[in-house]
Scaffold this motif. Sequence first.
Motif, PDB file in Angstrom:
ATOM      1  N   ALA A   1     -21.290  16.796  -8.059  1.00  0.00           N
ATOM      2  CA  ALA A   1     -21.891  17.926  -7.352  1.00  0.00           C
ATOM      3  C   ALA A   1     -23.124  17.485  -6.573  1.00  0.00           C
ATOM      4  O   ALA A   1     -23.346  17.892  -5.426  1.00  0.00           O
ATOM      5  N   ASP A   2     -23.919  16.641  -7.186  1.00  0.00           N
ATOM      6  CA  ASP A   2     -25.113  16.141  -6.505  1.00  0.00           C
ATOM      7  C   ASP A   2     -24.737  15.226  -5.338  1.00  0.00           C
ATOM      8  O   ASP A   2     -25.341  15.275  -4.262  1.00  0.00           O
ATOM      9  N   LYS A   3     -23.714  14.388  -5.565  1.00  0.00           N
ATOM     10  CA  LYS A   3     -23.280  13.469  -4.508  1.00  0.00           C
ATOM     11  C   LYS A   3     -22.698  14.216  -3.312  1.00  0.00           C
ATOM     12  O   LYS A   3     -22.814  13.758  -2.169  1.00  0.00           O
ATOM     13  N   ALA A   4     -22.076  15.362  -3.562  1.00  0.00           N
ATOM     14  CA  ALA A   4     -21.450  16.120  -2.479  1.00  0.00           C
ATOM     15  C   ALA A   4     -22.472  16.747  -1.550  1.00  0.00           C
ATOM     16  O   ALA A   4     -22.136  17.161  -0.432  1.00  0.00           O
ATOM     17  N   GLY A   5     -23.702  16.830  -2.002  1.00  0.00           N
ATOM     18  CA  GLY A   5     -24.762  17.383  -1.159  1.00  0.00           C
ATOM     19  C   GLY A   5     -24.714  18.892  -1.019  1.00  0.00           C
ATOM     20  O   GLY A   5     -25.336  19.450  -0.103  1.00  0.00           O
ATOM     21  N   LEU A   6     -23.977  19.548  -1.902  1.00  0.00           N
ATOM     22  CA  LEU A   6     -23.892  21.002  -1.843  1.00  0.00           C
ATOM     23  C   LEU A   6     -25.126  21.652  -2.471  1.00  0.00           C
ATOM     24  O   LEU A   6     -25.683  21.140  -3.447  1.00  0.00           O
ATOM     25  N   ASP A   7     -25.520  22.779  -1.916  1.00  0.00           N
ATOM     26  CA  ASP A   7     -26.564  23.581  -2.543  1.00  0.00           C
ATOM     27  C   ASP A   7     -25.844  24.505  -3.520  1.00  0.00           C
ATOM     28  O   ASP A   7     -25.289  25.537  -3.143  1.00  0.00           O
ATOM     29  N   TYR A   8     -25.802  24.081  -4.775  1.00  0.00           N
ATOM     30  CA  TYR A   8     -24.961  24.776  -5.748  1.00  0.00           C
ATOM     31  C   TYR A   8     -25.792  25.300  -6.925  1.00  0.00           C
ATOM     32  O   TYR A   8     -26.928  24.899  -7.160  1.00  0.00           O
ATOM     33  N   GLY A   9     -25.176  26.197  -7.666  1.00  0.00           N
ATOM     34  CA  GLY A   9     -25.717  26.662  -8.925  1.00  0.00           C
ATOM     35  C   GLY A   9     -24.594  26.738  -9.938  1.00  0.00           C
ATOM     36  O   GLY A   9     -23.426  26.500  -9.608  1.00  0.00           O
TER      37      GLY A   9
END
Length: 414
Positions: free
Chosen positions: A276-284
């Motif tokens: 998730a961090d590698k994908a560069g998404l702003d996620y929760g």
Amino acid sequence: MNRSAGRRLTAAVLTVVAVTAGATACSSGASGTSTKASDGGTFTIWDPYPQFDKSSAWAKLLDGCGTEAGVKVKRTAFDTGDLTNKALLAAQQGNSADVLIVDNPVVSTLAEAGVLTSTDDTELDVSKVDHNLLAAGQSGGKTYGTPIGANTLALYYNKAVLKAAGVDISSVKDWKSLTAALAKVKGAGKKGITFSAIGTEEGSFQFLPWYWGSGAQLTALDSDKAVSALSLWKGWLDKGYAPNSVINNTQTTSWQEFATGDYAFAENGTWQLGNADKAGLDYGVIPVPAATGGDAAAPTGGEFVSIPVQDDTGRYATTQKLVSCLTNAQNLLETDTTLSYVAPTAEVQDKQVAANPKLKPWVDAVKAAKGRTSDDLGTKYPKISEQLWKAVQSALSGSASPKDALTAAQSAAK
């Protein structure tokens, strides 16, 4: 080993494959073989982490625990499925490892086959372990080992997609509000939710939070609550809130869909945090909501550290020292951080969250989680799970209604 134990082992060998079908991002790799040394100063440890070589922190931890216990450790790493089968075969041959680290759903299989000692036998202290996690290693009122850590499922969400659709994540509290959010997302031209509904244990693993979140029990696959859970998924497909690809999705391919940035939600596990961090998404991340609110129980993944039965019971005292070393607070913190697991004790969970606040929703999800073989299902679980994933496939493909699919599943599971 007595004759009845031998018969239990033979039955276990025949049923274990269905349980070890790889639901929770277990690693695979080269495996080896090991025999127990005749030297009393050497203790064998079998684990399912072939990704860690002799230079890894994990291997060094095992060696360090051996030094602390005054013995030499001989470690062999196996693929998860191979490990279970090797453990059963070794028990038949009277050649079990001293310490066995095994995927939690097969603990009851090994225990009922007479392979494992209970914590009563070895006086292993499990008093600080969260009860819901410990339950995955319980059978017939006894506990067989202690969890080294746990992973589970939750909902990742894409903040940008939700913002564009006018969805406030705090409004998502139950199935009704989640479905309403998916409708808004679709209306805004984006995609709703992706998950894995493949016809394997992986599909059952992903369906269980919704199944349990309905209030259904695995002993009654055809209950109205169970039907409501399968109808929820079917309704999402029918309305275009979830893609038809979920029928064949593994957790990996489902994640790849979410990583495109087009989806609002994805059901997946702790093991995807790095991706998730590698994908560069702003996620929760939020726990999977239950039907009427609150957190649904998601299934636990992760391994148990267990002590196989030995002819020489004098070995147990040293083995207990090895297991206690591997699962003490400091070593759990380091190991669970490496494995992307949530620790099985509140003490270490607090330390994990202090070091990485992103783990807070995962700790909450693990606290609400339950073992697939809990509720004293034991070796009944594999057959139930197989019928459950078949029902999910039938309903989502349109070959049967959710009610008819689950009625057939309940009949077959009996």
